[in-house]
Design a protein around this motif. Structure first.
Motif, PDB file in Angstrom:
ATOM      1  N   MET A 122       0.818  -1.199   0.000  1.00 16.47           N
ATOM      2  CA  MET A 122       0.000   0.000   0.000  1.00 16.47           C
ATOM      3  C   MET A 122       0.856   1.255   0.000  1.00 16.47           C
ATOM      4  N   VAL A 123       1.876   1.283   0.842  1.00 20.13           N
ATOM      5  CA  VAL A 123       2.714   2.473   0.928  1.00 20.13           C
ATOM      6  C   VAL A 123       3.397   2.721  -0.412  1.00 20.13           C
TER       7      VAL A 123
ATOM      8  N   ARG B 202      -2.080   8.677  -0.306  1.00 22.29           N
ATOM      9  CA  ARG B 202      -2.490   8.800   1.087  1.00 22.29           C
ATOM     10  C   ARG B 202      -3.112   7.499   1.516  1.00 22.29           C
ATOM     11  N   MET B 203      -3.140   7.255   2.819  1.00 16.52           N
ATOM     12  CA  MET B 203      -3.762   6.023   3.269  1.00 16.52           C
ATOM     13  C   MET B 203      -4.358   6.145   4.657  1.00 16.52           C
ATOM     14  N   GLY B 204      -5.309   5.253   4.919  1.00 19.05           N
ATOM     15  CA  GLY B 204      -5.922   5.185   6.237  1.00 19.05           C
ATOM     16  C   GLY B 204      -5.760   3.779   6.781  1.00 19.05           C
ATOM     17  N   VAL B 205      -5.658   3.672   8.099  1.00 26.56           N
ATOM     18  CA  VAL B 205      -5.579   2.353   8.734  1.00 26.56           C
ATOM     19  C   VAL B 205      -6.852   2.158   9.543  1.00 26.56           C
ATOM     20  N   MET B 206      -7.514   1.024   9.307  1.00 27.40           N
ATOM     21  CA  MET B 206      -8.755   0.748  10.027  1.00 27.40           C
ATOM     22  C   MET B 206      -8.534  -0.313  11.080  1.00 27.40           C
ATOM     23  N   TYR B 207      -9.277  -0.175  12.150  1.00 27.10           N
ATOM     24  CA  TYR B 207      -9.244  -1.190  13.198  1.00 27.10           C
ATOM     25  C   TYR B 207     -10.613  -1.215  13.862  1.00 27.10           C
ATOM     26  N   GLY B 208     -11.214  -2.380  13.922  1.00 22.26           N
ATOM     27  CA  GLY B 208     -12.512  -2.517  14.580  1.00 22.26           C
ATOM     28  C   GLY B 208     -13.562  -1.562  14.048  1.00 22.26           C
ATOM     29  N   GLY B 209     -13.582  -1.370  12.723  1.00 20.49           N
ATOM     30  CA  GLY B 209     -14.599  -0.525  12.118  1.00 20.49           C
ATOM     31  C   GLY B 209     -14.291   0.964  12.142  1.00 20.49           C
ATOM     32  N   ARG B 210     -13.204   1.312  12.823  1.00 26.69           N
ATOM     33  CA  ARG B 210     -12.854   2.727  12.919  1.00 26.69           C
ATOM     34  C   ARG B 210     -11.579   3.023  12.150  1.00 26.69           C
ATOM     35  N   LEU B 211     -11.493   4.250  11.658  1.00 26.66           N
ATOM     36  CA  LEU B 211     -10.212   4.699  11.115  1.00 26.66           C
ATOM     37  C   LEU B 211      -9.370   5.126  12.314  1.00 26.66           C
TER      38      LEU B 211
ATOM     39  N   GLU C 165      -5.934   5.941  11.880  1.00 28.16           N
ATOM     40  CA  GLU C 165      -4.885   6.851  11.432  1.00 28.16           C
ATOM     41  C   GLU C 165      -5.087   7.155   9.953  1.00 28.16           C
ATOM     42  N   LEU C 166      -4.745   8.384   9.568  1.00 26.31           N
ATOM     43  CA  LEU C 166      -4.942   8.830   8.198  1.00 26.31           C
ATOM     44  C   LEU C 166      -3.819   9.812   7.881  1.00 26.31           C
ATOM     45  N   ALA C 167      -3.056   9.539   6.821  1.00 28.77           N
ATOM     46  CA  ALA C 167      -1.918  10.416   6.529  1.00 28.77           C
ATOM     47  C   ALA C 167      -1.380  10.138   5.135  1.00 28.77           C
ATOM     48  N   ALA C 168      -0.444  10.969   4.688  1.00 28.77           N
ATOM     49  CA  ALA C 168       0.280  10.660   3.463  1.00 28.77           C
ATOM     50  C   ALA C 168       0.987   9.328   3.694  1.00 28.77           C
ATOM     51  N   ALA C 169       0.950   8.452   2.669  1.00 25.38           N
ATOM     52  CA  ALA C 169       1.421   7.080   2.861  1.00 25.38           C
ATOM     53  C   ALA C 169       2.862   7.018   3.370  1.00 25.38           C
ATOM     54  N   LYS C 170       3.729   7.808   2.766  1.00 24.90           N
ATOM     55  CA  LYS C 170       5.143   7.751   3.151  1.00 24.90           C
ATOM     56  C   LYS C 170       5.359   8.245   4.581  1.00 24.90           C
ATOM     57  N   GLU C 171       4.584   9.258   4.938  1.00 20.42           N
ATOM     58  CA  GLU C 171       4.720   9.800   6.296  1.00 20.42           C
ATOM     59  C   GLU C 171       4.242   8.796   7.319  1.00 20.42           C
TER      60      GLU C 171
ATOM     61  N   PRO D 119       4.610   5.922  12.136  1.00 16.77           N
ATOM     62  CA  PRO D 119       3.231   5.597  12.503  1.00 16.77           C
ATOM     63  C   PRO D 119       2.945   6.138  13.894  1.00 16.77           C
ATOM     64  N   LEU D 120       1.826   6.816  14.047  1.00 13.82           N
ATOM     65  CA  LEU D 120       1.534   7.435  15.333  1.00 13.82           C
ATOM     66  C   LEU D 120       0.632   6.579  16.207  1.00 13.82           C
ATOM     67  N   HIS D 121      -0.274   5.850  15.581  1.00 13.57           N
ATOM     68  CA  HIS D 121      -1.206   5.071  16.383  1.00 13.57           C
ATOM     69  C   HIS D 121      -0.594   3.725  16.769  1.00 13.57           C
ATOM     70  N   PRO D 122      -0.795   3.313  18.016  1.00  8.16           N
ATOM     71  CA  PRO D 122      -0.205   2.033  18.448  1.00  8.16           C
ATOM     72  C   PRO D 122      -0.637   0.857  17.567  1.00  8.16           C
ATOM     73  N   TYR D 123      -1.855   0.888  17.062  1.00  9.24           N
ATOM     74  CA  TYR D 123      -2.276  -0.229  16.220  1.00  9.24           C
ATOM     75  C   TYR D 123      -1.524  -0.228  14.889  1.00  9.24           C
ATOM     76  N   THR D 124      -1.335   0.951  14.323  1.00  6.75           N
ATOM     77  CA  THR D 124      -0.573   1.032  13.075  1.00  6.75           C
ATOM     78  C   THR D 124       0.826   0.477  13.288  1.00  6.75           C
ATOM     79  N   GLN D 125       1.402   0.835  14.436  1.00 11.18           N
ATOM     80  CA  GLN D 125       2.747   0.338  14.751  1.00 11.18           C
ATOM     81  C   GLN D 125       2.739  -1.183  14.846  1.00 11.18           C
TER      82      GLN D 125
END
Ligand SMILES: Nc1ncnc2c1ncn2[C@@H]1O[C@H](COP(=O)(O)OP(=O)(O)O)[C@@H](O)[C@H]1O
Ligand SMILES: Nc1ncnc2c1ncn2[C@@H]1O[C@H](COP(=O)(O)OP(=O)(O)O)[C@@H](O)[C@H]1O
Ligand code: SF4
Ligand code: SF4
Ligand SMILES: [Mg+2]
Ligand SMILES: [Mg+2]
Lengths: 342, 333
Positions: free
Chosen positions: B233-234, B239-248, B250-256, B261-267
């Motif tokens: 994906m990157v 740009r991209m969003g990460v979903m978890y449990g039906g919620r977004l 994190e949302l940001a430019a893909a490379k950034e 990654p800021l959200h613990p789930y994204t990490q």
């Protein structure tokens, strides 16, 4: 990361010149499709060997030949030095079957939904004449990272990753020394793949089990496997220590495979169209961009050693790495080689 | 002796215009029925600009397909859109009647479904199936449709002679390319791809992605690209969003997002993919436990102590220009 030095011992399993032809068409058809050609590979004690290649390259056929679910057309399979295709002509002995166990891709298909987990494990123990009491069951289920209460569960109550763990526990029930894992994670969700890979590492490190890990995911091969072998169209083209092989891929096909793995670290853009073109080109000697003056279409390459890491030779089958003398080349004959039936 | 470098100056990533083609706001989808209701997507908001490739990542069950099907208006009972809006080129997609929908689907938004390559009709030739699109949607004559079908196959790198082939005579990768060709047949403005390469191996996947990059450059459509493979994906998305449990989350430019990654789930999700370079370190990945039904099921595994979000995943907050992350407390990590 590495198991204690076991590489100096004779390998647990050696494969020599393994060839498998499938008959195409009817029973009496003379058409053959060569799925494996003269495969040589060693699986050392307590090591994980990855077999990588794209689909159709013959990975499952090799695993099935080693599990003796498929009869090779020629070649040898040596377990502790014993040529089992000769000594056990009519099929694998019980001892062989408990020494070499296979885990399949699909954790759904391999577990009958009407039985509890406990049943699969107990049966596997009993079939191989081993005690199947509470203690044995408990040990098995915890070895694969599940809890004791899951013995009571039905397959549908488990996640895909948990089901694959049950399938691995069942394989472990007979105390195998070699587990053939044919794409054990490819049908699982990403979230649980690492867990299965870590389990494989634990089986090696804590139980001394050898594994043949079949995959088309190079990064996962690098993560778990001590050595990696690259299969291309039924032939091994490169092998060596996993880290070294992926850092310095020698064969054009391995280089291509690696370049196809998505890599967000790539800072510049890349042109996937160009890369896809390269793939088409590497497929035949006539069009391999690296072939020199037709050598490749006339002669079959042999193995050349290009390095050594951790006592593991890094070898490649490609004319590019041939020493200056032409002696190492074998001229291809027009006739197909005699197929020996074992 | 080494493979020549194929890295060229970023060919298929022209900076997209910020004009949104698709605008999804506070979307909530529930799967109802017999008293129990499962929330498939909740409070999901994102936009996709003209010519932009937008990715939606996350493990299975997180709601990616639910969002895609909502945008296509393909959700059937017991699924229900219970909140939010979907605007396409400024038009209200949720208000469209069946006739408008027929004109809207495939022409303006087309979708390549998960495992679509197995969805081709086994008893019809490739040519008949592609031709059908032109004869029904464009009322084209058979001959003309056949010619257009041939051109379309060429566009995805398949010999037009294969029009006469049946699906089983093509490899998985080829079938997938046929399906993509069919999706872009009517030159849609937005192409939705739901895990288009999940069943394919890496080299074939590479070819398909190349094809999509090519087509996107040539035809200029926007893409909603769904996969669980963050690396892929990157590489492809703007740009991209990460979903978890039906919620977004994190949302940001893909490379950034990849770089930091800021959200613990994204990490955690990124930590589920072993790298191809660098030292071999043990990864933990994500926990192999069924999620709890209420609140954030990830809470128990969340590396940070975040008692403030134990009952629910917070809404997205903009923490830097164009960077959104689901969290309650202050912006600093
Ligand atoms: N039972 C069989 N009969 C005929 N051909 C087969 C059979 N099993 C495998 N093949 C062929 O052998 C080749 C290798 O297949 P396989 O070992 O399944 O590859 P992989 O596991 O790498 O995808 C393929 O071309 C496949 O079509
Ligand atoms: N037809 C359905 N009926 C009930 N629940 C559904 C249905 N489709 C999806 N869900 C639920 O909605 C959630 C999101 O599913 P989905 O959008 O398919 O996820 P993804 O595409 O990310 O794997 C999951 O919890 C799933 O169980
Ligand atoms: S042996 Fe020749 S054709 Fe084969 S990969 Fe090497 S250079 Fe290419
Ligand atoms: S526990 Fe809180 S911080 Fe952690 S993933 Fe869930 S909502 Fe986010
Ligand atoms: Mg296979
Ligand atoms: Mg889905």
């Amino acid at each position: 990361m590495m198991a204690p030095a076991a590489a100096t011992r004779a390998p647990l399993l050696s494969v020599r010149g393994l060839t498998k032809d499938f008959r195409m068409g009817g029973l009496f058809s003379r058409d053959r499709h060569r799925a494996l050609n003269a495969v040589d590979v060693d699986i050392p004690h307590g090591r994980i060997v990855a077999l990588v290649g794209e689909s159709g390259s013959g990975k499952s056929t090799l695993a099935r030949c080693l599990a003796r679910l498929e009869q090779p057309s020629s070649g040898q399979v040596l377990l502790d030095g014993e040529d089992v295709l000769r000594t056990q002509k009519r099929g694998a002995s019980r001892a062989y079957r408990s020494t070499v166990q296979m885990v399949f891709q699909d954790p759904f298909g391999s577990l009958n939904p009407v039985h509890r987990v406990e049943h699969f494990l107990r049966r596997a123990l009993l079939v191989h004449g081993r005690p199947a009491g509470e203690d044995e069951l408990r040990e098995l289920i915890t070895t694969v990272g599940l809890t004791e209460d899951m013995l009571e569960s039905y397959p549908h109550e488990l996640s895909g990753g948990q089901r694959q763990r049950v399938a691995i526990a069942r394989a472990l029930a007979v105390d195998p020394r070699l587990v053939l894992a044919d794409e054990p994670t490819s049908m699982l969700d990403v979230s649980v793949r690492i867990g299965i890979l870590n389990l494989m590492r634990r089986l090696r490190d804590e139980h001394g089990i050898s594994l043949l890990y079949i995959t088309h995911d190079l990064a996962s091969a690098r993560y778990v496997a001590d050595t990696t072998q690259v299969l291309f169209a039924g032939e091994l083209v490169e092998g060596g220590d996993s880290l070294a092989l992926m850092d310095r891929p020698a064969h054009p096909y391995t280089q291509l495979l690696l370049s196809a793995v998505p890599d967000p670290e790539r800072t510049e853009g890349y042109d996937p169209v160009l890369r896809a073109g390269l793939r088409a080109a590497v497929l035949t000697p006539e069009s391999c961009p690296y072939e020199d003056e037709g050598t490749c279409s006339r002669t079959e390459p042999v193995r050349h050693t290009v390095g050594e890491d951790d006592g593991q030779p890094h070898w490649v089958r490609c004319h590019l790495y041939a020493p200056a003398t032409p002696t190492a080349r074998r001229v291809l004959t027009a006739a197909t080689p005699e197929v020996e039936n074992v | 002796m080494t493979v020549p470098s194929h890295r060229t100056a970023s060919p298929h990533r022209p900076v997209p215009s910020r004009e949104p083609v698709l605008d999804v706001r506070n979307l909530r989808v529930e799967y109802g029925g017999d008293g129990r209701s499962v929330v498939g997507a909740d409070n999901v908001s994102f936009t996709i600009g003209a010519g932009e490739i937008f990715g939606l990542a996350g493990e299975s069950g997180c709601g990616k397909s639910t969002v895609a099907n909502a945008v296509m208006r393909l959700l059937k009972p017991p699924a229900q859109i219970t909140a939010g809006s979907i605007l396409f080129d400024g038009r209200d997609v949720l208000a469209m009647d069946p006739r408008e929908l027929r004109a809207f689907r495939w022409r303006e938004i087309a979708m390549v479904f998960q495992s679509a390559m197995n969805s081709l009709n086994p008893v019809l030739t490739i040519g008949e199936q592609i031709g059908d699109i032109f004869t029904t949607h464009e009322r084209m004559r058979k001959r003309r449709a056949r010619a257009r079908s041939g051109e379309l196959l060429e566009l995805v790198g398949i010999d037009p002679a294969r029009l006469k082939a049946y699906p089983h005579q093509l490899s998985g990768g080829m079938r997938q390319r046929v399906v993509i060709a069919m999706a872009v047949a009517l030159k849609p403005t937005l192409l939705i791809m739901d895990e288009p390469t999940t069943a394919l191996d890496v080299v074939v996947q590479q070819e398909i992605m190349a094809q999509i990059g090519d087509l996107q450059r040539e035809l200029g459509f926007s893409v909603l690209f769904i996969t669980h493979d963050i690396s892929l994906m990157v590489e492809l998305s703007h740009r991209m969003g990460v979903m978890y449990g039906g919620r977004l989350v994190e949302l940001a430019a893909a490379k950034e997002l990849f770089a930091q990654p800021l959200h613990p789930y994204t990490q955690a999700l990124m930590n589920a993919f072993p790298p191809l370079t660098g030292p071999r370190v043990e990864l933990t990945g994500l926990a192999d436990t069924p999620r709890t039904e209420h609140g954030c099921g990830f809470h128990a595994h969340c590396p940070d102590d975040r008692s403030d979000c134990s009952t629910n995943i917070p809404d997205l907050r903009e923490v830097a220009a164009g960077r959104f992350v689901a969290r309650t407390g202050g912006g600093a990590r």
